[in-house]
Design a protein around this motif. Structure first.
Motif, PDB file in Angstrom:
ATOM      1  N   GLN A 167       0.833  -1.204   0.000  1.00 16.44           N
ATOM      2  CA  GLN A 167       0.000   0.000   0.000  1.00 16.44           C
ATOM      3  C   GLN A 167       0.869   1.256   0.000  1.00 16.44           C
ATOM      4  OE1 GLN A 167      -1.976   1.406   3.521  1.00 16.44           O
ATOM      5  NE2 GLN A 167      -3.893   1.728   2.408  1.00 16.44           N
ATOM      6  N   GLU A 168       1.942   1.263   0.788  1.00 13.63           N
ATOM      7  CA  GLU A 168       2.841   2.416   0.798  1.00 13.63           C
ATOM      8  C   GLU A 168       3.451   2.627  -0.575  1.00 13.63           C
ATOM      9  OE1 GLU A 168       4.266   2.212   5.500  1.00 13.63           O
ATOM     10  OE2 GLU A 168       5.355   1.107   3.942  1.00 13.63           O
ATOM     11  N   HIS A 171       1.332   4.431  -3.158  1.00 11.08           N
ATOM     12  CA  HIS A 171       1.208   5.877  -2.985  1.00 11.08           C
ATOM     13  C   HIS A 171       2.537   6.612  -3.197  1.00 11.08           C
ATOM     14  CE1 HIS A 171      -2.479   4.468  -0.978  1.00 11.08           C
ATOM     15  NE2 HIS A 171      -2.975   5.664  -1.266  1.00 11.08           N
ATOM     16  N   VAL A 461       1.828  13.714  -1.769  1.00 10.90           N
ATOM     17  CA  VAL A 461       1.792  12.541  -0.895  1.00 10.90           C
ATOM     18  C   VAL A 461       1.511  13.035   0.521  1.00 10.90           C
ATOM     19  CG1 VAL A 461       3.044  10.554   0.020  1.00 10.90           C
ATOM     20  CG2 VAL A 461       3.468  11.314  -2.335  1.00 10.90           C
ATOM     21  N   ALA A 474      -2.031   8.748   1.645  1.00  9.72           N
ATOM     22  CA  ALA A 474      -2.909   9.096   0.526  1.00  9.72           C
ATOM     23  C   ALA A 474      -2.166   9.987  -0.443  1.00  9.72           C
ATOM     24  CB  ALA A 474      -4.167   9.816   1.039  1.00  9.72           C
ATOM     25  N   ASN A 475      -2.684  10.080  -1.631  1.00 13.13           N
ATOM     26  CA  ASN A 475      -2.235  11.095  -2.578  1.00 13.13           C
ATOM     27  C   ASN A 475      -3.264  12.214  -2.614  1.00 13.13           C
ATOM     28  OD1 ASN A 475      -1.075   8.396  -4.552  1.00 13.13           O
ATOM     29  ND2 ASN A 475       0.222   9.848  -3.475  1.00 13.13           N
ATOM     30  N   ASP A 501      -9.618   6.672  -3.880  1.00 12.91           N
ATOM     31  CA  ASP A 501      -9.372   7.287  -5.181  1.00 12.91           C
ATOM     32  C   ASP A 501     -10.188   6.535  -6.229  1.00 12.91           C
ATOM     33  OD1 ASP A 501      -7.665   7.411  -7.873  1.00 12.91           O
ATOM     34  OD2 ASP A 501      -7.081   9.129  -6.656  1.00 12.91           O
ATOM     35  N   ARG A 506      -5.639   3.527  -4.566  1.00  8.42           N
ATOM     36  CA  ARG A 506      -5.050   4.467  -3.613  1.00  8.42           C
ATOM     37  C   ARG A 506      -6.124   5.158  -2.789  1.00  8.42           C
ATOM     38  NH1 ARG A 506      -2.102   8.502  -7.268  1.00  8.42           N
ATOM     39  NH2 ARG A 506      -4.078   8.263  -8.376  1.00  8.42           N
ATOM     40  N   ASN A 507      -5.654   5.875  -1.771  1.00 10.03           N
ATOM     41  CA  ASN A 507      -6.501   6.801  -1.025  1.00 10.03           C
ATOM     42  C   ASN A 507      -6.275   8.201  -1.590  1.00 10.03           C
ATOM     43  OD1 ASN A 507      -7.395   4.797   0.863  1.00 10.03           O
ATOM     44  ND2 ASN A 507      -5.411   4.972   1.883  1.00 10.03           N
TER      45      ASN A 507
END
Length: 514
Positions: A167-168, A171, A461, A474-475, A501, A506-507
Motif C-alpha cells: 500500500q505504501e 502511494h 503525498v 494518501a495522494n 481514489d 489508492r486513497n
C-alpha cells in the motif's frame, strides 16, 4: 592486544570518470578497490588469495523493484565471481541485502567472526555503476564482460524485507526522493519554522558538505556551493520532492567502488602490516526502527539511531565529546538532522559532520556509500593517532541503522559485539499508531510532500490521521492549485477529507480550501 582482536589494515577507493564505453565492469570495480586496499596495507596483491572471509555489498541493480527488472547481464553470485577473479577460496562468502547500512553491518559481522576465531583475514567491498549503466543503455553500448558463467546464488546477510508495504508503494513511498521529504516537513513543522527560514537552514547545513567534497579527489561533484545556491530552484537545480531541490538529493548515477581489509591482530602481525596502518573498530551496533514508514512513532525521530549510537559509544568506552572525526549518513538533509539530534550533535558542530562531502556531493553509490566513509575515516585517524571517529550508516527510509566507532588506539581486553536482538527487542516494543488502510471522512495532515517531474509538480503525498488517531497514506488531487498551495504555506496540521481514489487502488486526500 589479543591475537583474535579484529583490526582494519587497509582501505581502497576508486572513482571512474571516463567515457561509458570504456567503463570498468562491476567485477573490475570490485577488483580495483580490493587491490587498492591491499596496497594501502603495504601488502602485495597476492595476499588476496589468503582471504578466508569475503563480504560484497549488494549492487543497486539487485535491489527489489525496477532496477532488478532491467534486461541486462549481471553477476548471479558477486562474491563467488570476485573470489575466483582474485584466486581466493573464502570459507565465509556473503552478499548483503539492500540497504545503505550494509557496509558497516558487514564490517561489524566480520569483526565478530574474527573475534570468535572463525576468520583471520577478510575483505568487505562494494561498487556502484549506475552512471555508466544508464549511459550504456541510452547509447546502446552493450554490457560485454558484465556477467560470467557462475550461476550459483550467494549466501545473504541482513534483513531481506522490502522497505515499504504494497500500500505504501502504491502511494509513492517506495522511492527515497519521495519519502525523505516527509521527514523534512515533519521536522520543520515540529520546530515551528517558516518555509523560507527552513530552506535557508537546509542550505546552511549542506554547504559545508560541498566544501569537503570539493577537496576530495574521489568525489563525484567536487564543487563548493553556497547555501543560497543549494536551495534556490533553477533549471539546473529543479525541485524534486518538496522541499528538496536536486542539489539536496543523493546522487546514485556514479561509478565508484571501495573496500576495506580486516584481519585479526595475529594475522596482521604475520603479514607484517606496519602498526601505523592499523585502525581498530572499538564499538559497533545494528538495529532497525519500526520497519515500515507508517509504523513509526513519528516522522522526526529515530530510536534506532539513538540506541545504536549509544551502544557503539558505550562499547568503545567513550562519550560523544571524545569524538574527533564524524561522518553522518547524508542521503538527504532530514537523515543528517535526525541522526545529529538523536546522537546529541549540533548541526554546526565544529568537528564537522562528514569526511567525504556526503551522498549528494561525494556520490551516493547505492548501498556502498558508508564504505567510502570508513575508508576516509581511516585516513583521518591514521593522521591523528589516538583520535576517535564515528560513522553512521542508514538503510531504506531511516529504517536500518549501523554504527561504528574507530581509533588507532589498540582495543584492550576481549572484543565482544552485543547481540543486535537486545536493542531490537526494545525498539519493536515501542507503541505506534494503528494504520487505516481505507480511511474515509475528515482527517488532518501529519506530514506531506509534493513530488515533481521535470515538467513540474506531479502529485502530492500525504500521511495523515483520522479523528480516532489512526494513520493513513494518501495522494492528493493532481490539480496545479492544490499542489501549489501545499508548497506555498505550511501543510502539516491542515484538515481535509480522505476517501478512496477513483482508481480503486489508492486513497485520496483533498485539503480544505484556505
Amino acid at each position: 592486544m589479543r591475537d583474535e582482536t579484529p583490526v582494519l589494515i587497509g582501505a581502497g577507493q576508486f572513482t571512474f570518470r571516463g567515457p561509458a564505453e570504456s567503463s570498468p565492469s562491476p567485477l573490475e570495480l570490485l577488483k580495483i578497490a580490493a587491490k587498492r586496499a591491499v596496497a594501502d596495507a603495504g601488502l602485495q596483491g597476492t595476499v588476496l588469495a589468503q582471504l578466508d572471509a569475503l563480504a560484497v555489498v549488494a549492487f543497486s541493480i539487485d535491489a527489489p523493484g525496477g532496477l532488478s527488472k532491467l534486461p541486462l547481464p549481471r553477476l548471479s553470485d558477486p562474491p563467488a565471481s570476485l573470489a575466483r577473479a582474485i584466486g581466493a577460496h573464502p570459507a565465509w562468502s556473503v552478499y548483503t541485502e539492500t540497504g545503505g547500512n550494509s557496509p558497516q553491518q558487514a564490517i561489524n559481522v566480520l569483526a565478530e567472526r574474527i573475534a570468535r576465531g572463525e576468520s583471520r583475514l577478510g575483505l568487505v567491498t562494494g561498487a556502484e555503476f549506475l552512471g555508466s549503466l544508464m549511459k550504456r543503455m541510452k547509447n546502446g553500448l552493450g554490457f560485454e564482460g558484465w556477467a560470467d558463467d557462475i550461476d550459483s546464488a550467494p549466501m545473504r546477510i541482513g534483513d531481506p524485507r522490502p522497505g515499504v508495504t504494497r500500500q505504501e508503494a502504491a502511494h509513492g513511498l517506495g522511492y527515497p526522493v519521495n519519502t525523505y521529504p516527509l521527514f523534512e516537513n515533519a521536522l520543520r513543522a515540529r520546530d515551528g519554522r517558516g518555509l523560507a527560514d527552513h530552506q535557508a537552514r537546509l542550505g546552511a547545513l549542506f554547504s559545508p558538505f560541498t566544501k569537503v567534497a570539493a577537496a576530495d579527489p574521489e568525489a563525484w561533484f567536487p564543487v563548493e556551493r553556497s547555501p543560497e545556491e543549494l536551495v534556490t530552484v533553477t533549471e539546473r537545480n529543479r525541485m524534486v520532492g518538496y522541499p528538496y531541490p536536486k542539489y539536496l538529493n543523493a546522487i546514485m548515477e556514479v561509478d565508484q567502488s571501495a573496500a576495506v581489509l580486516v584481519a585479526s591482530v595475529g594475522m596482521a602481525r604475520e603479514l607484517g602490516v606496519p602498526q601505523d596502518r592499523w585502525v581498530f573498530l572499538h564499538g559497533c551496533a545494528d538495529a532497525a526502527d519500526l520497519w515500515y514508514p507508517l509504523q513509526r512513532q513519528d516522522f522526526h525521530s529515530s530510536p534506532a539511531i539513538r540506541l545504536t549510537g549509544k551502544r557503539a559509544l558505550d562499547m568503545a568506552g567513550i562519550d560523544l565529546a571524545d569524538l574527533d572525526v564524524i561522518d553522518l549518513y547524508s542521503c538527504f538533509p532530514s537523515a543528517v538532522q535526525v541522526a545529529a539530534e538523536e546522537l546529541g550533535l549540533a548541526l554546526d558542530d565544529p568537528r564537522g559532520l562528514t569526511v567525504t562531502g556526503g551522498l549528494p556531493y561525494f556520490g551516493g553509490p547505492g548501498n556502498n556509500y558508508s564504505l567510502h566513509a570508513v575508508a576516509r575515516l581511516m585516513e583521518r585517524l591514521r593522521a591523528r593517532p589516538g583520535a576517535w571517529g564515528l560513522s553512521t550508516a542508514n538503510g531504506w527510509f531511516l529504517t536500518k541503522q549501523s554504527v561504528g566507532v574507530y581509533s588507532t588506539r589498540p582495543v584492550e581486553g576481549e572484543w565482544r559485539r552485543e547481540d543486535p536482538a537486545v536493542i531490537q527487542k526494545e525498539i519493536d516494543a515501542l507503541p505506534h499508531p494503528p494504520i487505516a488502510e481505507a480511511p474515509q471522512g475528515r482527517a488532518v495532515i501529519e506530514t506531506y510532500t509534493v513530488v515533481h517531474a521535470r515538467q513540474g509538480p506531479r502529485m502530492g503525498v500525504v500521511i495523515g490521521r483520522t479523528p480516532d488517531g489512526a494513520r493513513f497514506v494518501a495522494n492528493t488531487p493532481d490539480d496545479a492549485a492544490t499542489l501549489a498551495d501545499l508548497e506555498g504555506r505550511e501543510g502539516v496540521g491542515r484538515t481535509g477529507v480522505v476517501g478512496p481514489d477513483p482508481d480503486g487502488v489508492r486513497n485520496l486526500f483533498t485539503p480544505d480550501a484556505a
